[in-house]
Design a protein around this motif. Structure first.
Motif, PDB file in Angstrom:
ATOM      1  N   TYR A 153      48.693  45.001  45.033  1.00  6.59           N
ATOM      2  CA  TYR A 153      47.583  44.075  44.799  1.00  6.59           C
ATOM      3  C   TYR A 153      46.293  44.849  44.545  1.00  6.59           C
ATOM      4  O   TYR A 153      45.537  44.541  43.611  1.00  6.59           O
ATOM      5  CB  TYR A 153      47.411  43.133  45.997  1.00  6.59           C
ATOM      6  CG  TYR A 153      46.217  42.224  45.867  1.00  6.59           C
ATOM      7  CD1 TYR A 153      46.291  41.077  45.084  1.00  6.59           C
ATOM      8  CD2 TYR A 153      45.014  42.533  46.494  1.00  6.59           C
ATOM      9  CE1 TYR A 153      45.188  40.251  44.936  1.00  6.59           C
ATOM     10  CE2 TYR A 153      43.909  41.708  46.354  1.00  6.59           C
ATOM     11  CZ  TYR A 153      43.999  40.565  45.576  1.00  6.59           C
ATOM     12  OH  TYR A 153      42.913  39.749  45.437  1.00  6.59           O
ATOM     13  N   GLY A 154      46.038  45.839  45.361  1.00  5.57           N
ATOM     14  CA  GLY A 154      44.831  46.655  45.199  1.00  5.57           C
ATOM     15  C   GLY A 154      44.817  47.366  43.855  1.00  5.57           C
ATOM     16  O   GLY A 154      43.780  47.439  43.182  1.00  5.57           O
ATOM     17  N   TYR A 168      44.154  44.734  41.201  1.00  2.00           N
ATOM     18  CA  TYR A 168      42.752  44.326  41.270  1.00  2.00           C
ATOM     19  C   TYR A 168      41.857  45.401  40.668  1.00  2.00           C
ATOM     20  O   TYR A 168      40.950  45.108  39.885  1.00  2.00           O
ATOM     21  CB  TYR A 168      42.364  44.052  42.719  1.00  2.00           C
ATOM     22  CG  TYR A 168      40.919  43.658  42.879  1.00  2.00           C
ATOM     23  CD1 TYR A 168      40.518  42.350  42.616  1.00  2.00           C
ATOM     24  CD2 TYR A 168      39.970  44.585  43.283  1.00  2.00           C
ATOM     25  CE1 TYR A 168      39.185  41.984  42.733  1.00  2.00           C
ATOM     26  CE2 TYR A 168      38.637  44.221  43.410  1.00  2.00           C
ATOM     27  CZ  TYR A 168      38.249  42.926  43.150  1.00  2.00           C
ATOM     28  OH  TYR A 168      36.941  42.563  43.276  1.00  2.00           O
ATOM     29  N   SER A 169      42.148  46.638  41.002  1.00  2.00           N
ATOM     30  CA  SER A 169      41.355  47.753  40.474  1.00  2.00           C
ATOM     31  C   SER A 169      41.480  47.841  38.956  1.00  2.00           C
ATOM     32  O   SER A 169      40.491  48.059  38.249  1.00  2.00           O
ATOM     33  CB  SER A 169      41.806  49.060  41.131  1.00  2.00           C
ATOM     34  OG  SER A 169      41.118  50.146  40.586  1.00  2.00           O
ATOM     35  N   ARG A 171      39.580  44.965  37.402  1.00  2.00           N
ATOM     36  CA  ARG A 171      38.137  45.210  37.490  1.00  2.00           C
ATOM     37  C   ARG A 171      37.706  46.269  36.474  1.00  2.00           C
ATOM     38  O   ARG A 171      36.657  46.143  35.844  1.00  2.00           O
ATOM     39  CB  ARG A 171      37.771  45.644  38.896  1.00  2.00           C
ATOM     40  CG  ARG A 171      36.304  45.816  39.070  1.00  2.00           C
ATOM     41  CD  ARG A 171      35.936  46.153  40.476  1.00  2.00           C
ATOM     42  NE  ARG A 171      34.516  46.352  40.541  1.00  2.00           N
ATOM     43  CZ  ARG A 171      33.751  45.915  41.495  1.00  2.00           C
ATOM     44  NH1 ARG A 171      34.289  45.243  42.492  1.00  2.00           N
ATOM     45  NH2 ARG A 171      32.465  46.150  41.486  1.00  2.00           N
TER      46      ARG A 171
END
Length: 112
Positions: A27-28, A31-32, A35
């Motif tokens: 997930y991170g 998300y990164s 972004r």
């Protein structure tokens, strides 16, 4: 403590923790990445705006240069007209030097 880790419940809890950590990492990472794409798009948009602004500045500079050339030409023409008028005044006899006639008034108005 060692007995808990080696027990089936401990292994299940360890596996669940590893799965949760993997999900969090995935997930991170997603998300990164999202972004980063959003930041890249925003930067591209800002670059486009800056490029348009730079083009507008270049056009304004060209226009200003054209206007400057026109004004210098008008100034040069007016200076020559003033010098011609001053020579005409100097060529008058001293007795009529201060007298202005209708032609003088027209010439002075044209110099404005």
């Amino acid at each position: 403590m060692m007995a808990l880790i080696l027990s089936p419940l401990g292994r299940s809890l360890g596996l669940a923790a590893a799965i949760l950590a993997s999900i969090g990492w995935i997930y991170g990472s997603g998300y990164s990445a999202a972004r980063s794409r959003c930041d890249t798009a925003a930067l591209r948009q800002r670059l486009e705006i800056l490029a348009k602004g730079a083009e507008q500045v270049r056009r304004a500079e060209k226009t200003a240069e054209k206007i400057r050339i026109q004004l210098e030409a008008r100034l040069s023409k007016r200076e020559k007209e003033i010098q011609t008028y001053a020579r005409d005044l100097e060529s008058r006899p001293r007795s009529r030097l201060c007298e202005l006639n209708a032609d003088d008034v027209r010439r002075l108005r044209a110099l404005q």
